[in-house]
Design a protein around this motif. Structure first.
Motif, PDB file in Angstrom:
ATOM      1  N   HIS A  37     -17.143  63.657  26.218  1.00 20.01           N
ATOM      2  CA  HIS A  37     -16.466  63.444  27.401  1.00 20.01           C
ATOM      3  C   HIS A  37     -15.167  63.870  27.437  1.00 20.01           C
ATOM      4  O   HIS A  37     -14.776  64.128  26.503  1.00 20.01           O
ATOM      5  CB  HIS A  37     -16.694  61.484  27.576  1.00 20.01           C
ATOM      6  N   TYR A  95     -13.033  64.426  24.649  1.00 17.67           N
ATOM      7  CA  TYR A  95     -13.503  63.092  23.304  1.00 17.67           C
ATOM      8  C   TYR A  95     -15.358  63.263  22.933  1.00 17.67           C
ATOM      9  O   TYR A  95     -16.057  63.238  23.298  1.00 17.67           O
ATOM     10  CB  TYR A  95     -13.610  61.389  23.980  1.00 17.67           C
ATOM     11  N   LYS A  97     -17.587  61.180  21.379  1.00 17.19           N
ATOM     12  CA  LYS A  97     -18.318  59.295  20.436  1.00 17.19           C
ATOM     13  C   LYS A  97     -19.722  59.069  20.327  1.00 17.19           C
ATOM     14  O   LYS A  97     -20.997  60.512  20.257  1.00 17.19           O
ATOM     15  CB  LYS A  97     -18.440  59.182  22.751  1.00 17.19           C
ATOM     16  N   VAL A 104     -20.372  52.026  19.301  1.00 19.53           N
ATOM     17  CA  VAL A 104     -19.903  52.994  19.776  1.00 19.53           C
ATOM     18  C   VAL A 104     -18.619  52.930  19.055  1.00 19.53           C
ATOM     19  O   VAL A 104     -17.837  51.902  18.890  1.00 19.53           O
ATOM     20  CB  VAL A 104     -19.694  52.361  21.631  1.00 19.53           C
ATOM     21  N   TYR A 105     -18.182  54.107  18.910  1.00 18.05           N
ATOM     22  CA  TYR A 105     -17.590  55.357  18.489  1.00 18.05           C
ATOM     23  C   TYR A 105     -16.527  55.585  19.433  1.00 18.05           C
ATOM     24  O   TYR A 105     -17.759  57.414  19.797  1.00 18.05           O
ATOM     25  CB  TYR A 105     -17.250  54.871  16.765  1.00 18.05           C
ATOM     26  N   TRP A 106     -15.247  56.171  19.450  1.00 16.75           N
ATOM     27  CA  TRP A 106     -15.600  56.751  20.104  1.00 16.75           C
ATOM     28  C   TRP A 106     -13.491  58.151  18.866  1.00 16.75           C
ATOM     29  O   TRP A 106     -13.668  57.480  18.383  1.00 16.75           O
ATOM     30  CB  TRP A 106     -14.214  57.034  21.448  1.00 16.75           C
TER      31      TRP A 106
END
Length: 116
Positions: A37, A95, A97, A104-106
């Motif tokens: 992203h 980013y 992801k 969900v991890y960023w």
């Protein structure tokens, strides 16, 4: 714990290329859909590209189709974004992801600046 190491960002001239990498640990990388992203100043974060857990399906936002390629190496817990023919409008923080039902991890983001 979950860790992301993103790298490959930087300053590049229009028309140039960069390769972003995102290496993760702390979860089972091979069962997660991975995506890149980006967020430009004053704009909302947008999906750039995604890749299925097995790597057999990819999707791209229209503005990067034919220029960017997402790939992954499940043996190295790493997802890549090859960016070619870069334009000033690609300038953003990128980013990584990880997505799995219920998780969900960023990543922390890596800056890409396209400027002459």
């Amino acid at each position: 714990q979950v860790q992301f190491v993103e790298s490959g960002g930087g300053l590049v001239q229009p028309g140039g290329s960069l390769r972003l990498s995102c290496t993760v640990s702390g979860f089972t990388f091979s069962i997660y859909t991975m995506s890149w992203h980006r967020q430009a100043p004053g704009k909302e974060r947008e999906l750039v590209a995604s890749i299925a857990s097995t790597g057999d399906s990819t999707n791209y936002v229209d503005s990067v189709k034919g220029r960017f390629t997402i790939s992954r190496d499940n043996a190295k817990n790493t997802v890549y974004l090859q960016m070619n023919s870069l334009k000033p409008e690609d300038t953003a923080v990128y980013y990584c992801k990880a997505l799995n039902p219920g998780r969900v991890y960023w990543g922390q983001g890596t800056q890409v600046i396209v400027s002459s």
